[in-house]
Design a protein around this motif. Structure first.
Motif, PDB file in Angstrom:
ATOM      1  N   SER A 200       0.849  -1.193   0.000  1.00  0.00           N
ATOM      2  CA  SER A 200       0.000   0.000   0.000  1.00  0.00           C
ATOM      3  C   SER A 200       0.883   1.240   0.000  1.00  0.00           C
ATOM      4  N   GLY A 201       0.374   2.276  -0.633  1.00  0.00           N
ATOM      5  CA  GLY A 201       1.099   3.535  -0.702  1.00  0.00           C
ATOM      6  C   GLY A 201       0.954   4.174  -2.063  1.00  0.00           C
ATOM      7  N   SER A 202       1.782   5.184  -2.307  1.00  0.00           N
ATOM      8  CA  SER A 202       1.759   5.940  -3.554  1.00  0.00           C
ATOM      9  C   SER A 202       2.770   5.348  -4.530  1.00  0.00           C
ATOM     10  N   ILE A 203       2.274   4.722  -5.594  1.00  0.00           N
ATOM     11  CA  ILE A 203       3.145   4.114  -6.600  1.00  0.00           C
ATOM     12  C   ILE A 203       3.275   5.087  -7.771  1.00  0.00           C
ATOM     13  N   THR A 204       4.522   5.403  -8.139  1.00  0.00           N
ATOM     14  CA  THR A 204       4.759   6.391  -9.189  1.00  0.00           C
ATOM     15  C   THR A 204       5.413   5.803 -10.435  1.00  0.00           C
ATOM     16  N   LYS A 205       5.802   4.531 -10.397  1.00  0.00           N
ATOM     17  CA  LYS A 205       6.440   3.942 -11.563  1.00  0.00           C
ATOM     18  C   LYS A 205       6.404   2.428 -11.481  1.00  0.00           C
ATOM     19  N   PHE A 206       6.189   1.794 -12.651  1.00  0.00           N
ATOM     20  CA  PHE A 206       6.296   0.349 -12.803  1.00  0.00           C
ATOM     21  C   PHE A 206       7.352   0.077 -13.857  1.00  0.00           C
ATOM     22  N   GLN A 207       8.177  -0.954 -13.645  1.00  0.00           N
ATOM     23  CA  GLN A 207       9.249  -1.274 -14.582  1.00  0.00           C
ATOM     24  C   GLN A 207       9.374  -2.776 -14.755  1.00  0.00           C
ATOM     25  N   LEU A 208       9.901  -3.169 -15.913  1.00  0.00           N
ATOM     26  CA  LEU A 208      10.348  -4.529 -16.131  1.00  0.00           C
ATOM     27  C   LEU A 208      11.861  -4.497 -16.202  1.00  0.00           C
ATOM     28  N   VAL A 209      12.501  -5.474 -15.568  1.00  0.00           N
ATOM     29  CA  VAL A 209      13.956  -5.549 -15.487  1.00  0.00           C
ATOM     30  C   VAL A 209      14.412  -6.800 -16.226  1.00  0.00           C
ATOM     31  N   ASP A 210      15.469  -6.653 -17.050  1.00  0.00           N
ATOM     32  CA  ASP A 210      15.950  -7.814 -17.806  1.00  0.00           C
ATOM     33  C   ASP A 210      16.990  -8.607 -17.021  1.00  0.00           C
ATOM     34  N   GLN A 211      17.511  -9.655 -17.633  1.00  0.00           N
ATOM     35  CA  GLN A 211      18.461 -10.559 -16.983  1.00  0.00           C
ATOM     36  C   GLN A 211      19.777  -9.871 -16.604  1.00  0.00           C
TER      37      GLN A 211
END
Length: 98
Positions: free
Chosen positions: A56-67
């Protein structure tokens, strides 16, 4: 000359194997999360990140990370997530033979 069906399938498999995990910024802190699921439908591959009611909280970014721990995709957002409900985030890619 177009890519072969085998080459097209290998590209989709390469993409599915390239992504290692998700990352998100919540309350100005960077956290990681495993890939919840990967769905393939025809030319479309969708990566899902799931955030349960413990996040819970304020989410400001989503990312995908590679190998290689590099950011593959970076999606700014502005979500205030409560601890009552879950949240499912999708990253969708289409690999087409043209």
């Amino acid at each position: 000359m177009a890519i072969s069906t085998t080459g097209h399938t290998k590209m989709k498999n390469w993409l599915k194997g390239l992504i290692k995990e998700g990352r998100y910024i919540i309350n100005n802190s960077t956290k990681t999360t495993p890939i919840f699921s990967i769905k393939e439908s025809g030319d479309t591959i969708t990566f899902y990140l799931y955030f349960n009611d413990g996040v819970s909280g304020s989410i400001t970014k989503f990312q995908l990370v590679d190998q290689d721990d590099a950011i593959f995709d970076d999606q700014p957002d502005s979500i205030t997530k409560s601890g009552i409900n879950g949240l499912l985030v999708a990253f969708k890619y289409t690999i087409k033979r043209v």
